[in-house]
Design a protein around this motif. Structure first.
Motif, PDB file in Angstrom:
ATOM      1  N   MET A 151       0.826  -1.207   0.000  1.00 39.29           N
ATOM      2  CA  MET A 151       0.000   0.000   0.000  1.00 39.29           C
ATOM      3  C   MET A 151       0.860   1.257   0.000  1.00 39.29           C
ATOM      4  N   PHE A 152       1.937   1.232   0.773  1.00 38.84           N
ATOM      5  CA  PHE A 152       2.797   2.417   0.811  1.00 38.84           C
ATOM      6  C   PHE A 152       3.572   2.582  -0.489  1.00 38.84           C
ATOM      7  N   SER A 153       4.184   1.518  -0.966  1.00 42.55           N
ATOM      8  CA  SER A 153       5.063   1.616  -2.124  1.00 42.55           C
ATOM      9  C   SER A 153       4.311   1.956  -3.403  1.00 42.55           C
ATOM     10  N   ILE A 154       3.137   1.346  -3.607  1.00 41.60           N
ATOM     11  CA  ILE A 154       2.409   1.532  -4.868  1.00 41.60           C
ATOM     12  C   ILE A 154       1.478   2.733  -4.822  1.00 41.60           C
ATOM     13  N   PHE A 155       0.879   3.003  -3.663  1.00 42.19           N
ATOM     14  CA  PHE A 155      -0.154   4.031  -3.615  1.00 42.19           C
ATOM     15  C   PHE A 155       0.171   5.215  -2.703  1.00 42.19           C
ATOM     16  N   ALA A 156       0.423   4.956  -1.427  1.00 39.90           N
ATOM     17  CA  ALA A 156       0.520   6.046  -0.452  1.00 39.90           C
ATOM     18  C   ALA A 156       1.606   7.055  -0.811  1.00 39.90           C
ATOM     19  N   PHE A 157       2.807   6.572  -1.145  1.00 38.88           N
ATOM     20  CA  PHE A 157       3.877   7.524  -1.456  1.00 38.88           C
ATOM     21  C   PHE A 157       3.706   8.185  -2.820  1.00 38.88           C
ATOM     22  N   PRO A 158       3.582   7.433  -3.926  1.00 41.69           N
ATOM     23  CA  PRO A 158       3.497   8.121  -5.230  1.00 41.69           C
ATOM     24  C   PRO A 158       2.257   8.992  -5.383  1.00 41.69           C
ATOM     25  N   VAL A 159       1.099   8.521  -4.896  1.00 37.61           N
ATOM     26  CA  VAL A 159      -0.126   9.319  -5.015  1.00 37.61           C
ATOM     27  C   VAL A 159      -0.053  10.537  -4.098  1.00 37.61           C
ATOM     28  N   GLY A 160       0.452  10.355  -2.881  1.00 38.85           N
ATOM     29  CA  GLY A 160       0.587  11.482  -1.958  1.00 38.85           C
ATOM     30  C   GLY A 160       1.508  12.553  -2.512  1.00 38.85           C
ATOM     31  N   MET A 161       2.634  12.148  -3.060  1.00 38.83           N
ATOM     32  CA  MET A 161       3.565  13.108  -3.661  1.00 38.83           C
ATOM     33  C   MET A 161       2.933  13.799  -4.866  1.00 38.83           C
ATOM     34  N   PHE A 162       2.218  13.043  -5.670  1.00 41.72           N
ATOM     35  CA  PHE A 162       1.587  13.591  -6.864  1.00 41.72           C
ATOM     36  C   PHE A 162       0.576  14.672  -6.499  1.00 41.72           C
ATOM     37  N   VAL A 163      -0.255  14.394  -5.500  1.00 38.08           N
ATOM     38  CA  VAL A 163      -1.269  15.364  -5.079  1.00 38.08           C
ATOM     39  C   VAL A 163      -0.615  16.662  -4.622  1.00 38.08           C
ATOM     40  N   VAL A 164       0.425  16.565  -3.814  1.00 41.42           N
ATOM     41  CA  VAL A 164       1.083  17.763  -3.286  1.00 41.42           C
ATOM     42  C   VAL A 164       1.746  18.570  -4.401  1.00 41.42           C
ATOM     43  N   VAL A 165       2.556  17.907  -5.209  1.00 44.74           N
ATOM     44  CA  VAL A 165       3.336  18.617  -6.230  1.00 44.74           C
ATOM     45  C   VAL A 165       2.435  19.204  -7.309  1.00 44.74           C
ATOM     46  N   LEU A 166       1.497  18.406  -7.838  1.00 44.81           N
ATOM     47  CA  LEU A 166       0.648  18.908  -8.918  1.00 44.81           C
ATOM     48  C   LEU A 166      -0.266  20.028  -8.430  1.00 44.81           C
ATOM     49  N   PHE A 167      -0.827  19.863  -7.226  1.00 45.55           N
ATOM     50  CA  PHE A 167      -1.742  20.884  -6.718  1.00 45.55           C
ATOM     51  C   PHE A 167      -1.044  22.234  -6.589  1.00 45.55           C
ATOM     52  N   TRP A 168       0.115  22.257  -5.919  1.00 44.71           N
ATOM     53  CA  TRP A 168       0.769  23.538  -5.679  1.00 44.71           C
ATOM     54  C   TRP A 168       1.372  24.117  -6.952  1.00 44.71           C
ATOM     55  N   THR A 169       1.709  23.284  -7.913  1.00 45.65           N
ATOM     56  CA  THR A 169       2.190  23.798  -9.200  1.00 45.65           C
ATOM     57  C   THR A 169       1.076  24.543  -9.924  1.00 45.65           C
ATOM     58  N   ILE A 170      -0.115  23.914 -10.001  1.00 49.77           N
ATOM     59  CA  ILE A 170      -1.246  24.563 -10.664  1.00 49.77           C
ATOM     60  C   ILE A 170      -1.745  25.745  -9.849  1.00 49.77           C
ATOM     61  N   PHE A 171      -1.753  25.606  -8.533  1.00 48.40           N
ATOM     62  CA  PHE A 171      -2.203  26.685  -7.647  1.00 48.40           C
ATOM     63  C   PHE A 171      -1.336  27.928  -7.842  1.00 48.40           C
ATOM     64  N   ALA A 172      -0.038  27.726  -7.980  1.00 48.95           N
ATOM     65  CA  ALA A 172       0.873  28.863  -8.167  1.00 48.95           C
ATOM     66  C   ALA A 172       0.636  29.544  -9.513  1.00 48.95           C
ATOM     67  N   TYR A 173       0.231  28.765 -10.512  1.00 48.63           N
ATOM     68  CA  TYR A 173      -0.028  29.333 -11.835  1.00 48.63           C
ATOM     69  C   TYR A 173      -1.364  30.073 -11.864  1.00 48.63           C
ATOM     70  N   ASP A 174      -2.440  29.392 -11.428  1.00 52.55           N
ATOM     71  CA  ASP A 174      -3.776  29.994 -11.378  1.00 52.55           C
ATOM     72  C   ASP A 174      -4.657  29.144 -10.481  1.00 52.55           C
ATOM     73  N   ARG A 175      -4.885  29.598  -9.270  1.00 50.87           N
ATOM     74  CA  ARG A 175      -5.627  28.800  -8.308  1.00 50.87           C
ATOM     75  C   ARG A 175      -7.045  28.500  -8.749  1.00 50.87           C
ATOM     76  N   GLU A 176      -7.616  29.339  -9.607  1.00 49.26           N
ATOM     77  CA  GLU A 176      -8.989  29.115 -10.063  1.00 49.26           C
ATOM     78  C   GLU A 176      -9.126  27.834 -10.883  1.00 49.26           C
ATOM     79  N   LEU A 177      -8.025  27.329 -11.380  1.00 50.76           N
ATOM     80  CA  LEU A 177      -8.063  26.113 -12.187  1.00 50.76           C
ATOM     81  C   LEU A 177      -8.188  24.858 -11.334  1.00 50.76           C
ATOM     82  N   VAL A 178      -7.852  24.975 -10.043  1.00 52.70           N
ATOM     83  CA  VAL A 178      -7.842  23.778  -9.213  1.00 52.70           C
ATOM     84  C   VAL A 178      -8.486  23.987  -7.837  1.00 52.70           C
TER      85      VAL A 178
END
Length: 291
Positions: A151-178
Motif C-alpha cells: 500500500m505504501f510503495s504503490i499508492f501512499a507515497f506516489p499518489v501522496g507526492m503527486f497530489v502535493v506537487v501537482l496541486f501547488w504547481t497549478i495553484f501557483a499558476y492559477d488557483r482558479e483552475l484547481v
C-alpha cells in the motif's frame, strides 16, 4: 589470554573491538581490572574469555535497547499520523451539512476529488501500519506487513507526492483552475495545507521509521496504471452525468488534450514510484527484499 586473530575471523564484534577496544573499555569505566590490551605498534590485540563474554553481553544489550526505541518511535509515528488523518477527514465530513459553494459536492460528493481519496488512502495506510506495529516481532512476513508494504510503495507515497506537487504547481499558476477562491469561505486555510501540504513530510518521514519491501516494478506500475484509468473513467462519468468537471482545469482541454494530460500525470506518478523505491533502498541499504 587468547590472541584475537582466530576470533577476528569468526566474530564481527571482535573486529569492531579491534578498532575501538580501548575506547570501549574506557567508556565502560573498566579501570581497575583492564580486560583489553591494545598495542598500536603491531596492531596486536588480546582479549580474555571473560572479556569477550562481557563485551558481547554489553553489545547485545545496547542492540536490544536500540531495537526497542526504534520500535516505540515507529509505533508513535504511525499512531500520530493516523490520528491526524482521522481528525482531518472527520473535519471535512462535518462540512457536508453546511452551506456549500456552488457545484463543490454536486454528484459524488467529496468522493470525486483525488485530494479526498488520497486523505482516505493515507488514513487507511497509517491505521494498518499502527495495527501492524502491535504485532512487531511475531511474524515479520505476515499478511498485514506485506499489505502495508504494498500500500505504501504503490499508492501512499506516489499518489501522496503527486497530489502535493501537482496541486501547488497549478495553484501557483492559477488557483482558479484547481482550488477556486470561493472555497476559502467554506474551508479555512489550514485545511488546505492539511490536504495538500502536510501529506509530504508524513510520507517522507515514513522512510525513516519503517523499511518497506517494494514489489517488482512492472507489477507495481501496471497496478498504478489500472487505478489511474479507473479514476479517469470516474471523472469522465461525473462530467457526462452532471455536466461538470471535477477540476475546472479539465474544461480547458479537448478530448486529445485530456488523453495527453492523463498520460503526463501517469508519467509523473511513475517517477514518484521510482523515487520512492530509490529512497527506500538508500535509507535501508542493508535490506533488499522484494515481493
Amino acid at each position: 589470554m587468547l590472541q584475537s586473530a582466530a576470533y577476528e575471523r569468526r566474530s564481527p564484534l571482535l573486529y569492531f573491538i579491534l578498532n575501538s577496544g580501548p575506547l570501549v573499555c574506557i567508556e565502560l569505566n573498566i579501570r581497575d581490572n583492564l580486560l583489553c590490551n591494545f598495542h598500536a605498534s603491531d596492531r596486536t590485540f588480546y582479549v580474555s574469555t571473560s572479556s569477550y563474554i562481557f563485551c558481547t553481553s554489553v553489545n547485545q544489550y545496547c542492540i536490544n535497547i536500540e531495537i526497542k526505541m526504534a520500535s516505540n518511535l515507529k509505533g508513535v509515528y504511525h499512531a500520530a499520523a493516523f490520528g491526524w488523518y482521522v481528525f482531518v477527514v472527520t473535519t471535512l465530513a462535518a462540512k457536508n451539512g453546511e452551506e456549500l459553494p456552488p457545484g463543490i459536492f454536486v454528484y459524488g460528493g467529496p468522493w470525486k476529488y483525488l485530494t479526498f481519496l488520497n486523505l482516505l488512502l493515507q488514513m487507511v495506510f497509517f491505521g494498518l501500519a499502527a495495527v501492524n506495529d502491535l504485532h512487531h516481532g511475531k511474524n515479520s512476513a505476515s499478511t498485514l506487513n506485506r499489505c502495508t508494504d504494498l500500500m505504501f510503495s504503490i499508492f501512499a507515497f506516489p499518489v501522496g507526492m503527486f497530489v502535493v506537487v501537482l496541486f501547488w504547481t497549478i495553484f501557483a499558476y492559477d488557483r482558479e483552475l484547481v482550488y477556486p477562491a470561493t472555497i476559502d469561505a467554506f474551508l479555512p486555510p489550514w485545511t488546505n495545507h492539511a490536504m495538500h501540504t502536510f501529506v509530504l513530510p508524513l510520507v517522507l518521514g515514513e522512510f525513516l521509521v519503517q523499511y518497506h519491501a517494494y514489489p517488482q516494478t512492472k507489477c507495481a506500475l501496471a497496478t498504478l496504471g489500472l487505478v489511474g484509468l479507473g479514476y479517469l473513467f470516474w471523472i469522465v462519468w461525473v462530467y457526462v452525468s452532471a455536466g461538470i468537471w471535477v477540476y475546472p482545469l479539465l474544461g480547458h482541454f479537448s478530448a486529445v488534450g485530456l488523453v495527453g494530460f492523463f498520460c503526463f500525470n501517469m508519467s509523473v506518478v511513475t517517477l514518484f514510484y521510482l523515487l520512492g523505491d530509490k529512497l527506500n533502498s538508500q535509507v535501508w541499504k542493508n535490506r533488499c527484499n522484494r515481493y
